[in-house]
Design a protein around this motif. Sequence first.
Motif, PDB file in Angstrom:
ATOM      1  N   UNK A  82       0.812  -1.214   0.000  1.00 41.56           N
ATOM      2  CA  UNK A  82       0.000   0.000   0.000  1.00 41.56           C
ATOM      3  C   UNK A  82       0.847   1.266   0.000  1.00 41.56           C
ATOM      4  N   UNK A  83       2.150   1.112  -0.166  1.00 37.50           N
ATOM      5  CA  UNK A  83       3.090   2.227  -0.050  1.00 37.50           C
ATOM      6  C   UNK A  83       3.782   2.450  -1.384  1.00 37.50           C
ATOM      7  N   UNK A  84       3.452   3.513  -2.132  1.00 38.33           N
ATOM      8  CA  UNK A  84       4.046   3.684  -3.461  1.00 38.33           C
ATOM      9  C   UNK A  84       5.566   3.810  -3.446  1.00 38.33           C
ATOM     10  N   UNK A  85       6.133   4.403  -2.405  1.00 33.00           N
ATOM     11  CA  UNK A  85       7.587   4.571  -2.350  1.00 33.00           C
ATOM     12  C   UNK A  85       8.283   3.242  -2.056  1.00 33.00           C
ATOM     13  N   UNK A  86       7.779   2.482  -1.086  1.00 35.92           N
ATOM     14  CA  UNK A  86       8.359   1.173  -0.790  1.00 35.92           C
ATOM     15  C   UNK A  86       8.198   0.236  -1.987  1.00 35.92           C
ATOM     16  N   UNK A  87       7.045   0.298  -2.622  1.00 38.45           N
ATOM     17  CA  UNK A  87       6.794  -0.568  -3.776  1.00 38.45           C
ATOM     18  C   UNK A  87       7.787  -0.264  -4.895  1.00 38.45           C
ATOM     19  N   UNK A  88       8.030   1.032  -5.142  1.00 39.40           N
ATOM     20  CA  UNK A  88       8.995   1.412  -6.167  1.00 39.40           C
ATOM     21  C   UNK A  88      10.397   0.976  -5.782  1.00 39.40           C
ATOM     22  N   UNK A  89      10.749   1.118  -4.514  1.00 39.42           N
ATOM     23  CA  UNK A  89      12.078   0.689  -4.055  1.00 39.42           C
ATOM     24  C   UNK A  89      12.263  -0.812  -4.253  1.00 39.42           C
ATOM     25  N   UNK A  90      11.222  -1.595  -3.929  1.00 39.46           N
ATOM     26  CA  UNK A  90      11.302  -3.045  -4.101  1.00 39.46           C
ATOM     27  C   UNK A  90      11.432  -3.418  -5.572  1.00 39.46           C
ATOM     28  N   UNK A  91      10.731  -2.696  -6.438  1.00 38.40           N
ATOM     29  CA  UNK A  91      10.799  -2.979  -7.872  1.00 38.40           C
ATOM     30  C   UNK A  91      12.179  -2.657  -8.447  1.00 38.40           C
ATOM     31  N   UNK A  92      12.900  -1.745  -7.801  1.00 36.28           N
ATOM     32  CA  UNK A  92      14.223  -1.369  -8.292  1.00 36.28           C
ATOM     33  C   UNK A  92      15.349  -2.232  -7.732  1.00 36.28           C
ATOM     34  N   UNK A  93      14.993  -3.246  -6.937  1.00 40.70           N
ATOM     35  CA  UNK A  93      16.012  -4.152  -6.410  1.00 40.70           C
ATOM     36  C   UNK A  93      16.738  -4.841  -7.563  1.00 40.70           C
ATOM     37  N   UNK A  94      18.047  -4.753  -7.555  1.00 44.89           N
ATOM     38  CA  UNK A  94      18.889  -5.375  -8.579  1.00 44.89           C
ATOM     39  C   UNK A  94      18.543  -4.908  -9.987  1.00 44.89           C
ATOM     40  N   UNK A  95      18.030  -3.699 -10.123  1.00 40.73           N
ATOM     41  CA  UNK A  95      17.680  -3.162 -11.437  1.00 40.73           C
ATOM     42  C   UNK A  95      18.445  -1.869 -11.689  1.00 40.73           C
ATOM     43  N   UNK A  96      18.655  -1.584 -12.962  1.00 37.98           N
ATOM     44  CA  UNK A  96      19.202  -0.293 -13.358  1.00 37.98           C
ATOM     45  C   UNK A  96      18.016   0.608 -13.685  1.00 37.98           C
ATOM     46  N   UNK A  97      17.737   1.615 -12.858  1.00 38.77           N
ATOM     47  CA  UNK A  97      16.587   2.478 -13.144  1.00 38.77           C
ATOM     48  C   UNK A  97      16.808   3.303 -14.406  1.00 38.77           C
ATOM     49  N   UNK A  98      15.868   3.221 -15.319  1.00 34.72           N
ATOM     50  CA  UNK A  98      15.855   4.044 -16.521  1.00 34.72           C
ATOM     51  C   UNK A  98      14.640   4.958 -16.380  1.00 34.72           C
TER      52      UNK A  98
END
Length: 375
Positions: free
Chosen positions: A226-242
Amino acid sequence: MLDDSLLDDPEALARADRRQLLRGAAEAGARVRTAVRHAAEAGINDLKPDGRPRAVLIAGPGTASAGVAELLGTLAGAACPVVRIRPTGVAPAPGALRWELPGWAGPVDLLLIATPDGTEPGLSILVDQAYRRGCTVVAVAPAGSPITDAVGGSHGLFVPMASAPYEQEEPLAASAPGVLWALLTPLLALLDRTGLLSAPPEALAKVADRLDHAAERCGPAIATYANPAKNLAAELAEALPVIWTEGVSAAPAGRRFAAALAELAGRPALTAQLPEALVAHSVLLSGALAAGADPDDFFRDRVEEAQALHARVVLLRDRPITGLSAAPAARELALGHDTAISELEPEEGDDLETLAELIAITDFAAVYVALASRA
């Protein structure tokens, strides 16, 4: 590696947050209100300028000053050129930095100093140079810092930076969430008085409310789902943000997000604006960083083998999608190359409110990436 389990453990997050970054993000709204009060006490609301300046020059160290300059330039638009004076020197230390006024700067120009430090000798020299050229000088810096005397001696206007006691214990990161709003808010009030942009007290109050609302949604006690910031952080795990942005005010928010990921979390990120991003990053998404580039990745041993770094698109928009939008093409390009995409869009509001929400959520996300990565 990012520890996803830490995101839903508020106590563990608090222990890991030695720099008080979450607290700074949560207090952004309060920081705006304090900065508005400091600006009023300094006399900004009572100013009666003779007219608009020819140009606005901004000087200060690090990404904080760069972010302030970019945001003011975005909000001012074509009303007046906003130029950042970039520092030179042999090191990033305050004593080694130097700033130089452009040769054309003179009495019809406005010099703004924005620094979370205030001890830089180079800024004091710049203030003296501006005084001799006839430029009007306004500075936002910590109260009692050496720049205060320099501005006073040049008959300029000094506004104390809105700070918290815990920030005095160690040097501030320029991308720390509270720093931007402490420096930016008084200058918004100033440029509102000069007619370069619209930021009256009631608009700044709405910005503070929007930041408070974002803090309620993104705080450490709110679960990841339910947390957009935590959700985005989790999605960026081991990813290169573009990071792709669409909209005038989304562009500086995206660049700030990339700067915060680098400074706070030690994570690289790329950023570009739509629709140019579709060309600039198309080869990147079709290369080795695309999730579909390695067909054997599905069968990889997740325990024994290190996870490959893949790109993940983060699409920031400042308005809902209309008929004239490159967002559908962005989705098609990313998903066509098996690249995951995260999207963030603020609630309705004016330019300042939507910008504040995008910055608040991405600031929280950068902090969560930093804490979960033990940066």
